[in-house]
Design an enzyme around this catalytic site. Structure first.
Site, mmCIF file in Angstrom:
data_model
loop_
_atom_site.group_PDB
_atom_site.id
_atom_site.type_symbol
_atom_site.label_atom_id
_atom_site.label_comp_id
_atom_site.label_asym_id
_atom_site.label_seq_id
_atom_site.Cartn_x
_atom_site.Cartn_y
_atom_site.Cartn_z
ATOM 1 N N ARG A 69 0.779 -1.237 0.000
ATOM 2 C CA ARG A 69 0.000 0.000 0.000
ATOM 3 C C ARG A 69 0.807 1.280 0.000
ATOM 4 N NH1 ARG A 69 -4.365 -0.341 4.495
ATOM 5 N NH2 ARG A 69 -3.588 1.759 4.902
ATOM 6 N N TYR A 105 -3.761 -18.387 12.519
ATOM 7 C CA TYR A 105 -4.916 -17.927 11.720
ATOM 8 C C TYR A 105 -5.977 -19.017 11.607
ATOM 9 C CZ TYR A 105 -2.241 -13.802 10.512
ATOM 10 O OH TYR A 105 -1.541 -12.630 10.597
HETATM 11 O O1 1CP Z 1 6.552 -6.942 0.026
HETATM 12 C C1 1CP Z 1 5.994 -7.860 0.667
HETATM 13 O O2 1CP Z 1 6.495 -8.317 1.715
HETATM 14 C C2 1CP Z 1 4.692 -8.355 0.139
HETATM 15 C C3 1CP Z 1 4.382 -9.798 0.196
HETATM 16 C C4 1CP Z 1 3.695 -10.262 1.472
HETATM 17 C C5 1CP Z 1 4.273 -11.031 2.475
HETATM 18 C C6 1CP Z 1 5.716 -11.410 2.612
HETATM 19 C C7 1CP Z 1 2.321 -10.105 1.790
HETATM 20 C C8 1CP Z 1 1.339 -9.357 0.992
HETATM 21 N N1 1CP Z 1 2.049 -10.834 2.902
HETATM 22 C C9 1CP Z 1 3.225 -11.388 3.352
HETATM 23 C C10 1CP Z 1 3.403 -12.303 4.477
HETATM 24 C C11 1CP Z 1 2.429 -12.264 5.581
HETATM 25 N N2 1CP Z 1 1.065 -12.252 5.522
HETATM 26 C C12 1CP Z 1 2.782 -12.371 6.938
HETATM 27 C C13 1CP Z 1 4.207 -12.521 7.415
HETATM 28 C C14 1CP Z 1 4.902 -11.207 7.326
HETATM 29 C C15 1CP Z 1 4.561 -10.216 8.393
HETATM 30 O O3 1CP Z 1 4.734 -10.548 9.578
HETATM 31 O O4 1CP Z 1 4.159 -9.117 8.022
HETATM 32 C C16 1CP Z 1 1.635 -12.366 7.703
HETATM 33 C C17 1CP Z 1 1.520 -12.449 9.204
HETATM 34 C C18 1CP Z 1 0.537 -12.297 6.811
HETATM 35 C C19 1CP Z 1 -0.897 -12.309 7.137
HETATM 36 C C20 1CP Z 1 -1.556 -11.098 6.611
HETATM 37 N N3 1CP Z 1 -1.896 -10.943 5.297
HETATM 38 C C21 1CP Z 1 -1.857 -9.906 7.287
HETATM 39 C C22 1CP Z 1 -1.610 -9.620 8.768
HETATM 40 C C23 1CP Z 1 -2.868 -9.733 9.552
HETATM 41 C C24 1CP Z 1 -2.619 -9.691 11.053
HETATM 42 O O5 1CP Z 1 -2.757 -10.744 11.702
HETATM 43 O O6 1CP Z 1 -2.270 -8.611 11.575
HETATM 44 C C25 1CP Z 1 -2.431 -9.029 6.367
HETATM 45 C C26 1CP Z 1 -2.948 -7.640 6.613
HETATM 46 C C27 1CP Z 1 -2.435 -9.703 5.102
HETATM 47 C C28 1CP Z 1 -2.876 -9.175 3.790
HETATM 48 C C29 1CP Z 1 -1.750 -8.748 2.930
HETATM 49 N N4 1CP Z 1 -0.692 -9.553 2.538
HETATM 50 C C30 1CP Z 1 0.130 -8.847 1.684
HETATM 51 C C31 1CP Z 1 -0.433 -7.541 1.520
HETATM 52 C C32 1CP Z 1 0.120 -6.461 0.640
HETATM 53 C C33 1CP Z 1 -1.604 -7.486 2.304
HETATM 54 C C34 1CP Z 1 -2.558 -6.314 2.448
HETATM 55 C C35 1CP Z 1 -3.774 -6.600 1.666
HETATM 56 C C36 1CP Z 1 -4.105 -5.582 0.614
HETATM 57 O O7 1CP Z 1 -3.251 -4.862 0.069
HETATM 58 O O8 1CP Z 1 -5.309 -5.546 0.307
#
Ligand code: 1CP
Length: 359
Positions: A39, A159
């Site tokens: 984002r 999750y």
């Molecule tokens: O540049 C990058 O790192 C993008 C690729 C990426 C990765 C490595 C995304 C895209 N997700 C992840 C891994 C991920 N997903 C983790 C491990 C990394 C971390 O600790 O941040 C975790 C815990 C998730 C689970 C997840 N997916 C969350 C967290 C929810 C929570 O429990 O707080 C969220 C918000 C997502 C959605 C997500 N994944 C990725 C993006 C860009 C998004 C946002 C969604 C969107 O843009 O609509």
């Protein structure tokens, strides 16, 4: 498992991330940022417009484009595959979605042994993702690494058991302690899916991998060792091809677990911003010998202006150098202590990368 070199893996040339990850001296401090694709970038918001998050992870051209956006804009030393930790579960057939502003949400949470038996297992590769990796590798320059990843079994299980993002992980911990046999069954069911998911990325030619155990820091060391460590260890040791590439392991708030987590067998340990790198290295070294460090700028610092970023960068590099001088670490990859915060100005990220590369 015999390591068979993937014919799709590029021979990287003068690649700072790979050099640092393998204990060589890089020509500049390598840097990439967790959640660098996302984002914070207007081009990401444009590319994703109207496309649900999980759909975008199964669209090869789109996932490749989003992966490459931060590399083009910020001159980071690595791309991280645009995907999510729940993608292999979705690909296996699980009814899971990523809800905007929230995260992964499960229609039917996993609470019983019968639920575990019904959890689908990923049987083979995910062709859309492998195609996306091919597109990415064709565009990256020979000094730019592609990092693949997976969620570790504990973080994924959280999750699945909670049914979505959780503040306290209470249902997960309750299962561990009240029904340990169900917990271990769940871990044993998840581990092959994660191995298959990683093995196919390795086969497709990724240059390094990161195992995200983002929420492991919620556990006591005792629980981590009993309920989590054996499964992460198995993944880092036994995934086909995994020893061909650098293995990075990371969790948030894991200061007290760095020693135990390092025993899972990664080459690189990610450190969040709460522990100075020299202290982190002492804990890692004492448990499992010197490893490469990754981290650990507080993501909030990217809102504080370039003078603060420069000062913090200097401090972190000094702490990493002290760890290396003391024989407690064998290298340093610069990163944030956790992911880029969604409202971070894209310009602040580009400028931080330049500052980190400067000195
Ligand atoms: O540049 C990058 O790192 C993008 C690729 C990426 C990765 C490595 C995304 C895209 N997700 C992840 C891994 C991920 N997903 C983790 C491990 C990394 C971390 O600790 O941040 C975790 C815990 C998730 C689970 C997840 N997916 C969350 C967290 C929810 C929570 O429990 O707080 C969220 C918000 C997502 C959605 C997500 N994944 C990725 C993006 C860009 C998004 C946002 C969604 C969107 O843009 O609509």
């Amino acid at each position: 498992m015999t390591a068979i070199s993937s014919p799709k893996r590029r021979a990287l040339i003068d690649a700072p991330l790979l050099d640092a990850a393998t204990g060589k001296t890089p020509r500049r401090t390598p840097v990439w940022f967790m959640r660098q694709a996302g984002r914070s970038l207007p081009e990401y918001r444009a590319a994703r417009e109207g496309i649900p998050m999980l759909d975008s992870c199964f669209m090869p051209e789109l996932l490749a484009e989003i992966t490459l956006q931060p590399v083009r804009r910020h001159d980071v030393d690595a791309a991280i595959l645009f995907s999510d930790i729940v993608v292999p579960l979705k690909a296996a057939g699980l009814d899971i979605d990523i809800v905007p502003g929230r995260g992964p949400v499960l229609a039917d949470p996993i609470r019983t042994a019968a639920d575990v038996d019904k959890l689908p297992v990923l049987e083979g590769e995910v062709p859309e993702v492998l195609k996306g990796i091919g597109i990415i590798l064709a565009e990256l320059q020979p000094h730019q690494a592609l990092i693949g990843f997976a969620g570790a079994p504990f973080t994924l299980a959280s999750y699945l058991v909670e049914g979505g993002p959780s503040k306290n992980h209470e249902k997960t911990k309750a299962m561990m302690h009240a029904e340990p046999q169900v917990w271990h069954k769940l871990m044993q069911r998840l581990t092959p899916t994660i191995k298959t998911w990683l093995a196919s990325q390795i086969d497709a030619g990724i240059d390094a991998m990161q195992l995200f155990d983002s929420w492991a820091g919620f556990l006591t060391e005792r629980d981590y060792r009993e309920f989590v460590l054996p499964y992460s260890t198995e993944i880092l040791a036994e995934t086909p091809g995994i020893t061909e590439i650098p293995r990075i392991h990371f969790g948030v708030g894991t200061g007290e677990l760095l020693g135990a987590m390092s025993e899972a067998g990664s080459d690189v340990m990610g450190v969040d911003w709460r522990v100075p790198l020299d202290q982190a290295a002492q804990r890692i070294h004492a448990a499992s010998g010197a490893k490469v460090l990754q981290g650990n700028l507080d993501p909030a610092i990217l809102f504080a202006g370039n003078d603060v970023v420069r000062e913090e960068t200097r401090r972190i590099k000094t702490e990493a150098a002290a760890a290396i001088d003391a024989g407690h670490a064998t290298g340093h990859i610069f990163n944030l202590g956790h992911g880029v915060l969604p409202n971070t100005p894209a310009e602040a990220i580009t400028e931080a990368v330049a500052i980190i590369h400067e000195s």
